[in-house]
Design a protein around this motif. Sequence first.
Motif, short mmCIF file in Angstrom:
data_model
loop_
_atom_site.label_atom_id
_atom_site.label_comp_id
_atom_site.label_asym_id
_atom_site.label_seq_id
_atom_site.Cartn_x
_atom_site.Cartn_y
_atom_site.Cartn_z
N GLU A 29 35.64 25.39 35.91
CA GLU A 29 33.61 25.59 36.24
C GLU A 29 33.60 26.03 37.97
OE1 GLU A 29 29.40 22.57 36.46
OE2 GLU A 29 31.29 22.18 35.15
N ASN A 30 33.97 25.54 38.69
CA ASN A 30 33.58 26.82 39.56
C ASN A 30 34.32 27.34 41.01
OD1 ASN A 30 31.06 24.49 39.94
ND2 ASN A 30 31.90 23.29 40.74
N MET A 31 35.78 27.35 40.59
CA MET A 31 36.86 27.97 41.12
C MET A 31 38.15 28.04 39.94
SD MET A 31 39.57 25.05 43.00
CE MET A 31 39.90 25.81 43.84
N LEU A 32 39.00 29.15 40.23
CA LEU A 32 39.76 29.28 39.91
C LEU A 32 41.39 29.01 40.65
CD1 LEU A 32 38.26 30.95 38.30
CD2 LEU A 32 40.02 33.26 38.71
N VAL A 33 42.35 28.41 39.35
CA VAL A 33 43.49 28.17 40.37
C VAL A 33 45.13 29.35 39.46
CG1 VAL A 33 42.82 25.98 40.63
CG2 VAL A 33 43.86 26.35 38.24
N ILE A 34 46.10 29.11 40.05
CA ILE A 34 47.16 29.24 39.60
C ILE A 34 47.91 28.59 39.36
CG2 ILE A 34 49.23 31.13 40.87
CD1 ILE A 34 47.54 32.86 42.72
N ASN A 35 48.78 29.76 38.47
CA ASN A 35 50.10 28.31 37.39
C ASN A 35 51.34 28.52 38.69
OD1 ASN A 35 52.03 27.38 36.53
ND2 ASN A 35 51.49 27.44 34.47
N PRO A 36 51.34 27.51 39.55
CA PRO A 36 52.89 28.18 40.20
C PRO A 36 54.25 28.01 39.22
CG PRO A 36 51.54 26.40 40.99
CD PRO A 36 50.81 26.30 39.89
N SER A 37 53.74 28.25 38.07
CA SER A 37 55.25 28.30 37.24
C SER A 37 55.36 29.29 36.97
CB SER A 37 55.76 26.97 36.49
OG SER A 37 54.62 26.38 35.67
N GLU A 38 54.40 29.79 36.97
CA GLU A 38 54.01 31.23 36.37
C GLU A 38 53.87 32.40 37.59
OE1 GLU A 38 52.08 30.31 32.35
OE2 GLU A 38 50.16 31.12 34.28
N CYS A 39 53.43 31.83 38.63
CA CYS A 39 53.71 33.02 39.49
C CYS A 39 55.04 34.05 39.51
CB CYS A 39 52.58 32.44 40.84
SG CYS A 39 52.51 33.20 42.44
N ILE A 40 54.68 34.64 40.14
CA ILE A 40 56.57 35.78 40.69
C ILE A 40 56.01 36.28 41.71
CG2 ILE A 40 56.73 36.91 38.06
CD1 ILE A 40 55.48 39.41 38.46
N ASP A 41 54.97 35.64 42.81
CA ASP A 41 54.86 36.15 44.10
C ASP A 41 54.43 37.41 44.40
OD1 ASP A 41 55.14 33.12 45.92
OD2 ASP A 41 56.78 33.40 46.49
N CYS A 42 54.10 38.09 43.17
CA CYS A 42 53.92 39.63 43.95
C CYS A 42 52.67 39.40 45.76
CB CYS A 42 53.92 40.07 42.76
SG CYS A 42 52.04 40.33 42.32
N GLY A 43 51.83 39.15 45.50
CA GLY A 43 51.42 39.02 46.71
C GLY A 43 49.88 39.83 46.74
N VAL A 44 50.10 40.64 45.16
CA VAL A 44 49.35 41.77 45.01
C VAL A 44 47.29 41.51 44.80
CG1 VAL A 44 50.29 43.67 44.26
CG2 VAL A 44 49.18 42.06 42.30
N CYS A 45 47.43 39.50 44.25
CA CYS A 45 45.94 39.38 44.19
C CYS A 45 45.57 39.19 45.61
CB CYS A 45 46.70 38.22 44.19
SG CYS A 45 46.78 36.80 44.43
N GLU A 46 46.43 38.93 46.79
CA GLU A 46 45.48 38.13 48.22
C GLU A 46 45.06 39.04 48.78
OE1 GLU A 46 48.68 37.68 50.70
OE2 GLU A 46 47.63 36.08 52.73
N PRO A 47 44.94 40.24 49.20
CA PRO A 47 44.06 40.93 49.42
C PRO A 47 42.52 41.59 49.14
CG PRO A 47 46.02 42.42 48.58
CD PRO A 47 46.37 41.08 48.75
N GLU A 48 42.87 41.04 47.72
CA GLU A 48 41.78 41.49 46.51
C GLU A 48 40.43 40.28 46.30
OE1 GLU A 48 41.99 44.74 44.63
OE2 GLU A 48 43.36 44.75 45.34
N CYS A 49 41.00 39.24 47.46
CA CYS A 49 39.47 38.28 46.73
C CYS A 49 38.99 38.49 48.01
CB CYS A 49 40.35 36.97 47.02
SG CYS A 49 39.53 35.73 47.39
N PRO A 50 37.40 38.78 47.67
CA PRO A 50 36.57 39.07 48.89
C PRO A 50 36.22 38.04 49.70
CG PRO A 50 35.93 39.65 46.74
CD PRO A 50 37.13 38.87 46.62
N ALA A 51 36.27 36.40 48.77
CA ALA A 51 36.82 35.28 49.77
C ALA A 51 37.93 35.02 50.56
CB ALA A 51 36.09 34.62 49.03
N GLU A 52 38.99 35.86 50.48
CA GLU A 52 40.11 35.24 51.31
C GLU A 52 40.51 33.64 50.83
OE1 GLU A 52 40.00 36.34 55.30
OE2 GLU A 52 38.87 38.00 55.02
#
Length: 104
Positions: A29-52
């Motif tokens: 409802e209030n936030m998103l989360v990442i599934n750690p077993s699916e994340c491939i550690d590419c890092g492309v999402c990190e700079p995209e988030c306006p809220a860091e």
Amino acid sequence: TYVVTDACIKCKYTDCVEVCPVDCFYEGENMLVINPSECIDCGVCEPECPAEAILPDTEDGLEKILELNTKYSAEWPNITSQKEPPVDADDYKGMEGKMEQFFS
Ligand code: SF4
Ligand code: F3S
């Protein structure tokens, strides 16, 4: 893995889901989360988030956040495309202590 921190709470800009090559974001409802077993550690999402709100879990003090991402990514629905953020998202950007105030 990368994780979504409490900086996402009530911001939910969802720019992150647009760039993830493996669609491993899950929506509460209030936030998103990442599934750690699916994340491939590419890092492309990190700079995209306006809220860091996205960090690699190798940073100090993220053990609880990693647990939260693991737990809720198994319960919440997958989100694969960007949507409008809450109208008051900017009011919550950069606010401290959102976990204590808003996470339930
Ligand atoms: Fe997706 Fe890459 Fe971000 Fe992991 S680091 S959540 S794979 S965009
Ligand atoms: Fe949250 Fe940032 Fe994604 S605010 S929804 S982690 S773009």
